[in-house]
Design a protein around this motif. Structure first.
Motif, PDB file in Angstrom:
ATOM      1  N   CYS A  25      -3.214  -0.496  11.442  1.00  0.00           N
ATOM      2  CA  CYS A  25      -4.208   0.479  10.965  1.00  0.00           C
ATOM      3  C   CYS A  25      -3.553   1.732  10.403  1.00  0.00           C
ATOM      4  O   CYS A  25      -4.196   2.775  10.272  1.00  0.00           O
ATOM      5  CB  CYS A  25      -5.152   0.860  12.104  1.00  0.00           C
ATOM      6  N   GLY A  26      -2.269   1.658  10.084  1.00  0.00           N
ATOM      7  CA  GLY A  26      -1.557   2.852   9.647  1.00  0.00           C
ATOM      8  C   GLY A  26      -1.775   3.244   8.198  1.00  0.00           C
ATOM      9  O   GLY A  26      -1.591   4.404   7.829  1.00  0.00           O
ATOM     10  N   PHE A  27      -2.152   2.272   7.354  1.00  0.00           N
ATOM     11  CA  PHE A  27      -2.397   2.613   5.955  1.00  0.00           C
ATOM     12  C   PHE A  27      -3.751   3.281   5.827  1.00  0.00           C
ATOM     13  O   PHE A  27      -4.766   2.749   6.289  1.00  0.00           O
ATOM     14  CB  PHE A  27      -2.346   1.363   5.070  1.00  0.00           C
ATOM     15  N   GLY A  28      -3.771   4.457   5.175  1.00  0.00           N
ATOM     16  CA  GLY A  28      -5.019   5.183   5.004  1.00  0.00           C
ATOM     17  C   GLY A  28      -5.508   5.130   3.574  1.00  0.00           C
ATOM     18  O   GLY A  28      -4.702   5.151   2.635  1.00  0.00           O
ATOM     19  N   PRO A  29      -6.820   5.073   3.373  1.00  0.00           N
ATOM     20  CA  PRO A  29      -7.348   4.998   2.012  1.00  0.00           C
ATOM     21  C   PRO A  29      -7.069   6.234   1.168  1.00  0.00           C
ATOM     22  O   PRO A  29      -6.897   6.134  -0.041  1.00  0.00           O
ATOM     23  CB  PRO A  29      -8.854   4.796   2.231  1.00  0.00           C
ATOM     24  N   SER A  30      -7.001   7.395   1.798  1.00  0.00           N
ATOM     25  CA  SER A  30      -6.822   8.623   1.003  1.00  0.00           C
ATOM     26  C   SER A  30      -5.454   8.660   0.329  1.00  0.00           C
ATOM     27  O   SER A  30      -5.344   8.999  -0.860  1.00  0.00           O
ATOM     28  CB  SER A  30      -7.021   9.861   1.879  1.00  0.00           C
ATOM     29  N   ALA A  31      -4.386   8.296   1.054  1.00  0.00           N
ATOM     30  CA  ALA A  31      -3.052   8.317   0.449  1.00  0.00           C
ATOM     31  C   ALA A  31      -2.940   7.264  -0.640  1.00  0.00           C
ATOM     32  O   ALA A  31      -2.349   7.509  -1.700  1.00  0.00           O
ATOM     33  CB  ALA A  31      -1.983   8.092   1.520  1.00  0.00           C
ATOM     34  N   LEU A  74       3.807  10.231   0.419  1.00  0.00           N
ATOM     35  CA  LEU A  74       2.391  10.360   0.772  1.00  0.00           C
ATOM     36  C   LEU A  74       1.950   9.248   1.724  1.00  0.00           C
ATOM     37  O   LEU A  74       1.335   9.494   2.761  1.00  0.00           O
ATOM     38  CB  LEU A  74       1.531  10.312  -0.494  1.00  0.00           C
ATOM     39  N   ILE A  75       2.289   8.003   1.353  1.00  0.00           N
ATOM     40  CA  ILE A  75       1.879   6.866   2.185  1.00  0.00           C
ATOM     41  C   ILE A  75       2.592   6.906   3.533  1.00  0.00           C
ATOM     42  O   ILE A  75       1.985   6.652   4.577  1.00  0.00           O
ATOM     43  CB  ILE A  75       2.164   5.542   1.448  1.00  0.00           C
ATOM     44  N   GLY A  76       3.897   7.250   3.521  1.00  0.00           N
ATOM     45  CA  GLY A  76       4.663   7.298   4.760  1.00  0.00           C
ATOM     46  C   GLY A  76       4.145   8.352   5.726  1.00  0.00           C
ATOM     47  O   GLY A  76       4.045   8.102   6.936  1.00  0.00           O
ATOM     48  N   ALA A  77       3.801   9.534   5.210  1.00  0.00           N
ATOM     49  CA  ALA A  77       3.289  10.600   6.076  1.00  0.00           C
ATOM     50  C   ALA A  77       1.966  10.191   6.709  1.00  0.00           C
ATOM     51  O   ALA A  77       1.741  10.397   7.911  1.00  0.00           O
ATOM     52  CB  ALA A  77       3.126  11.890   5.271  1.00  0.00           C
ATOM     53  N   ALA A 184      -2.697   1.833 -10.881  1.00  0.00           N
ATOM     54  CA  ALA A 184      -3.897   2.604 -10.549  1.00  0.00           C
ATOM     55  C   ALA A 184      -4.989   1.682 -10.019  1.00  0.00           C
ATOM     56  O   ALA A 184      -5.598   1.947  -8.974  1.00  0.00           O
ATOM     57  CB  ALA A 184      -4.378   3.373 -11.778  1.00  0.00           C
ATOM     58  N   VAL A 185      -5.241   0.580 -10.731  1.00  0.00           N
ATOM     59  CA  VAL A 185      -6.280  -0.370 -10.292  1.00  0.00           C
ATOM     60  C   VAL A 185      -5.919  -0.961  -8.932  1.00  0.00           C
ATOM     61  O   VAL A 185      -6.758  -1.043  -8.020  1.00  0.00           O
ATOM     62  CB  VAL A 185      -6.475  -1.479 -11.339  1.00  0.00           C
ATOM     63  N   GLY A 186      -4.657  -1.384  -8.764  1.00  0.00           N
ATOM     64  CA  GLY A 186      -4.246  -2.002  -7.504  1.00  0.00           C
ATOM     65  C   GLY A 186      -4.344  -1.062  -6.325  1.00  0.00           C
ATOM     66  O   GLY A 186      -4.852  -1.429  -5.253  1.00  0.00           O
ATOM     67  N   GLN A 187      -3.877   0.181  -6.494  1.00  0.00           N
ATOM     68  CA  GLN A 187      -3.905   1.138  -5.383  1.00  0.00           C
ATOM     69  C   GLN A 187      -5.331   1.558  -5.039  1.00  0.00           C
ATOM     70  O   GLN A 187      -5.681   1.704  -3.868  1.00  0.00           O
ATOM     71  CB  GLN A 187      -3.053   2.366  -5.725  1.00  0.00           C
ATOM     72  N   LEU A 188      -6.171   1.769  -6.056  1.00  0.00           N
ATOM     73  CA  LEU A 188      -7.559   2.133  -5.783  1.00  0.00           C
ATOM     74  C   LEU A 188      -8.313   0.972  -5.138  1.00  0.00           C
ATOM     75  O   LEU A 188      -9.181   1.177  -4.275  1.00  0.00           O
ATOM     76  CB  LEU A 188      -8.245   2.579  -7.076  1.00  0.00           C
ATOM     77  N   MET A 189      -7.974  -0.255  -5.524  1.00  0.00           N
ATOM     78  CA  MET A 189      -8.569  -1.427  -4.887  1.00  0.00           C
ATOM     79  C   MET A 189      -8.177  -1.485  -3.410  1.00  0.00           C
ATOM     80  O   MET A 189      -9.015  -1.732  -2.530  1.00  0.00           O
ATOM     81  CB  MET A 189      -8.089  -2.686  -5.616  1.00  0.00           C
ATOM     82  N   MET A 190      -6.895  -1.245  -3.124  1.00  0.00           N
ATOM     83  CA  MET A 190      -6.432  -1.217  -1.734  1.00  0.00           C
ATOM     84  C   MET A 190      -7.147  -0.132  -0.944  1.00  0.00           C
ATOM     85  O   MET A 190      -7.566  -0.347   0.202  1.00  0.00           O
ATOM     86  CB  MET A 190      -4.918  -0.948  -1.704  1.00  0.00           C
TER      87      MET A 190
END
Length: 203
Positions: A25-31, A74-77, A184-190
């Protein structure tokens, strides 16, 4: 090996097995959404200020490497903060498992760029597509520990990477948009998938 050493090794093995069996659960949508917007911003900046990306491959790659470093920070923090909050005692093990799953793809991308710059600069046009394929492989490698639906962005990156390679093979040209739009599409989809998974878990 003493009984104490064996017991400690068993505890480590059990913790690792528990971490592998739980959803990360460590990946956050905002980053992730921020990195998608960063990809668009980098593409737009290069479109405006970089007159000839194919003639200036190092400037082109430098911009995207800088964007990748900022994205990783950003993702790591956010990963570090969320993992501490969501996984408590298993935080360190869960974080290491997540990093290990993505590390081979990330290392391969960095080494590919280094090799092409040093020994085959005329083939640098292949890097955007190859990087997208590697991101796809990284996502597929971690699909068991991430929320369901993550295979969709993985498939997107694979299809986009292969399409970019096919398009680039015609003129061997570098374009900011063949990097910016797929990422952009891939990250926003994630980000959307993770946001939905978070809402479902909260409910």
């Amino acid at each position: 090996m003493s009984d104490l050493d064996k017991a400690l090794a068993d505890i480590v093995a059990i913790r690792t097995q528990l971490a592998r069996g739980n959803a990360f659960c460590g990946f956050g949508p905002s980053a992730l959404a921020a990195t998608g917007l960063l990809a668009l911003g980098t593409a737009l900046a290069q479109h405006v200020w970089l007159d000839d990306p194919t003639g200036q491959p190092l400037a082109f790659l430098g911009g995207w490497i800088a964007a990748a470093v900022v994205s990783a920070i950003l993702i790591g923090a956010e990963m570090w903060a969320r993992t501490r909050r969501e996984h408590a005692g298993l935080a360190d093990t869960m974080l290491m498992n997540a990093v290990e799953q993505f590390l081979p793809a990330g290392a391969a991308g960095a080494l590919l760029a280094l090799v092409l710059v040093r020994v085959s600069p005329e083939n640098l046009w292949m890097l955007p597509g190859l990087w997208q394929v590697l991101v796809s492989l990284g996502l597929f490698a971690s699909v068991r520990s991430l929320p369901k639906g993550v295979a969709l962005p993985g498939a997107w990156y694979m299809v986009a990477g292969l399409a970019v390679l096919m398009l680039g093979s015609a003129d061997h040209a570098l374009s900011p948009w063949t990097m910016g739009l797929p990422f952009a599409v891939g990250q926003l989809m994630m980000a959307a998938i993770l946001y939905r998974a978070k809402e479902e878990s909260d409910v």
